[in-house]
Design a protein around this motif. Sequence first.
Motif, PDB file in Angstrom:
ATOM      1  N   LYS A 152       0.815  -1.231   0.000  1.00  0.00           N
ATOM      2  CA  LYS A 152       0.000   0.000   0.000  1.00  0.00           C
ATOM      3  C   LYS A 152       0.840   1.269   0.000  1.00  0.00           C
ATOM      4  O   LYS A 152       0.484   2.262  -0.640  1.00  0.00           O
ATOM      5  N   ASN A 200      -7.020  -0.721   9.421  1.00  0.00           N
ATOM      6  CA  ASN A 200      -5.793  -1.203  10.042  1.00  0.00           C
ATOM      7  C   ASN A 200      -6.134  -2.198  11.156  1.00  0.00           C
ATOM      8  O   ASN A 200      -6.729  -1.834  12.176  1.00  0.00           O
ATOM      9  N   GLY A 201      -5.746  -3.452  10.935  1.00  0.00           N
ATOM     10  CA  GLY A 201      -6.070  -4.518  11.873  1.00  0.00           C
ATOM     11  C   GLY A 201      -5.407  -4.302  13.223  1.00  0.00           C
ATOM     12  O   GLY A 201      -6.005  -4.566  14.271  1.00  0.00           O
ATOM     13  N   TYR A 210       0.451  -9.002  12.689  1.00  0.00           N
ATOM     14  CA  TYR A 210      -0.472  -8.015  12.114  1.00  0.00           C
ATOM     15  C   TYR A 210       0.235  -6.704  11.798  1.00  0.00           C
ATOM     16  O   TYR A 210      -0.087  -6.018  10.834  1.00  0.00           O
ATOM     17  N   ALA A 211       1.189  -6.354  12.673  1.00  0.00           N
ATOM     18  CA  ALA A 211       1.759  -5.002  12.610  1.00  0.00           C
ATOM     19  C   ALA A 211       2.782  -4.851  11.475  1.00  0.00           C
ATOM     20  O   ALA A 211       3.356  -5.833  11.005  1.00  0.00           O
ATOM     21  N   GLU A 212       2.972  -3.609  11.058  1.00  0.00           N
ATOM     22  CA  GLU A 212       4.005  -3.286  10.063  1.00  0.00           C
ATOM     23  C   GLU A 212       5.386  -3.473  10.683  1.00  0.00           C
ATOM     24  O   GLU A 212       5.522  -3.509  11.915  1.00  0.00           O
ATOM     25  N   ASP A 266       1.346   1.820  11.916  1.00  0.00           N
ATOM     26  CA  ASP A 266      -0.006   1.388  12.272  1.00  0.00           C
ATOM     27  C   ASP A 266      -0.640   2.397  13.223  1.00  0.00           C
ATOM     28  O   ASP A 266      -1.681   2.980  12.917  1.00  0.00           O
ATOM     29  N   LYS A 302      -3.798   3.242   2.611  1.00  0.00           N
ATOM     30  CA  LYS A 302      -4.922   2.465   2.062  1.00  0.00           C
ATOM     31  C   LYS A 302      -6.050   3.399   1.630  1.00  0.00           C
ATOM     32  O   LYS A 302      -6.666   3.218   0.576  1.00  0.00           O
ATOM     33  N   GLY A 328      -8.386  -8.467   8.156  1.00  0.00           N
ATOM     34  CA  GLY A 328      -7.673  -7.351   7.543  1.00  0.00           C
ATOM     35  C   GLY A 328      -6.167  -7.458   7.574  1.00  0.00           C
ATOM     36  O   GLY A 328      -5.477  -6.669   6.934  1.00  0.00           O
ATOM     37  N   ALA A 329      -5.633  -8.390   8.313  1.00  0.00           N
ATOM     38  CA  ALA A 329      -4.171  -8.516   8.395  1.00  0.00           C
ATOM     39  C   ALA A 329      -3.824  -9.944   8.770  1.00  0.00           C
ATOM     40  O   ALA A 329      -4.686 -10.715   9.179  1.00  0.00           O
TER      41      ALA A 329
HETATM   42  N1  HSE Z   1      -0.229  -3.647   9.551  1.00  0.00           N
HETATM   43  C1  HSE Z   1      -1.391  -3.817   8.747  1.00  0.00           C
HETATM   44  C2  HSE Z   1      -2.600  -3.883   9.672  1.00  0.00           C
HETATM   45  C3  HSE Z   1      -1.271  -5.083   7.929  1.00  0.00           C
HETATM   46  O1  HSE Z   1      -2.430  -3.971  10.892  1.00  0.00           O
HETATM   47  O2  HSE Z   1      -3.710  -3.823   9.184  1.00  0.00           O
HETATM   48  C4  HSE Z   1      -2.242  -5.147   6.792  1.00  0.00           C
HETATM   49  O3  HSE Z   1      -2.036  -4.129   5.871  1.00  0.00           O
END
Ligand code: HSE
Length: 435
Positions: free
Chosen positions: A107, A161-162, A190-192, A198, A207, A302-303
């Motif tokens: 993204k 954002n998850g 989940y996190a970047e 995030d 996004k 979502g993640a």
């Molecule tokens: N870090 C992003 C989130 C992963 O938490 O949604 C999915 O793009």
Amino acid sequence: MAEALRIGIAGLGTVGASVARVIAAKAAELTRQCGRDLVVSAVSARDRTRDRGVDLSTATWFDDPVELAKSTDIDVFVELVGGDEGPARASVKAALEAGHHVVTANKALLSKHGLSLAEIAEKKGVLLNYEAAVAGGIPVIKTLRESLAGNSVGRVFGILNGTCNYILTRMEAEGISFEECLKDAQRLGYAEADPTFDIEGNDTAHKLSILTSLAFGTRIAPNDIYLEGISNITQADIRAAAELGYRIKLLGVAQKTDSGIEQRVHPTMVPTASVIAQVHGVTNAVAIETDILGELLLSGPGAGGNATASAVIGDIADIAKSRPGFQHGPVFGRPVKELKPYKKAQMRSHAGGYFIRLTVHDRTGVFAGVAKRMADNDISLESIVQRSAGSESEKTVILVTHETTEAAVRKAVDGITRDGLLTDKPQVIRIERAD
Ligand code: HSE
């Protein structure tokens, strides 16, 4: 049967490994659906020795993703490296220029360079698919780009954002700290790589900028997004929201207004009874309001590896099924030169309700002073509550306004601050209309 589709995957982290595993495990079914075999023929990753739960011994390994992107032994280049510059940008560009289709979950890259990359894809007549880039496994790109043709979108908003939704959900449900929730989100994948992306809203903004372009047919404008993350949200806000019939969500909102398009990412109060307030944990949701269809709400994972892999594999399958002259439409729904210039609506003109939490001195006239600043700025109040702030000399005042403007609220709160009525930083959270 058509020849096998040869796939090159750059990046074998959580998502890349999941993509490779699913392609191997579902090989026969994918062949039936696509009319040809899908084969991971080349990969690029830093660590060649890690067990990823899939046999990649027949794939050619590349140290450099750009070399993989240029290889004549692939048909599709799958970019799962991440980052808006460096190897991710260079490899996607190289793949498109080499005439390869590209699938990416990136993204940040699309938000910043999507238009120039789409121009190369158009010139070369190849596909640049990116379903996984927005809202993980939810097929929102296809929905906006293909299914809603002919609809005019008025507003698109969602939980994108998850990690943030996971943190806010657990903070509310379990009363635990922000830091503890973030650690778990990182552990669960989940996190970047840099989790500030995030929690400070950048990931949501990337996004949202893509959704805005697809929804309104405009050029991508990531620098025109108003941005606030969730790191200032406290248990006091979460509890006050619950008492007033709201839940706090980090939303990305893009909306047509009389003066242009509003793009904003910020913590938002949504009515507890609304559908979007029921979206918990790592789940994402996107609401799309259009003139023909009305309101559509998509929600789903979502993640995480499998959710993102699902969207990547859908994009690869579309490429496998495409034939020259029978391909999907332009990358951003219209040829790049047909995208309209983006016209920004100023944030100070934003209209809506506001939640304002003030910590004030407990002395005569303070409450009246707060009320006067509100009245002076034509702000009509829906509710006003005063309660103990935990110390003898302070009180908490919680205001919920009727519809007003950002400019009026900022002026009123600045005035209250200048009047010396506050003992702590004021908290202002916008309220979003949601059914
Ligand atoms: N870090 C992003 C989130 C992963 O938490 O949604 C999915 O793009």
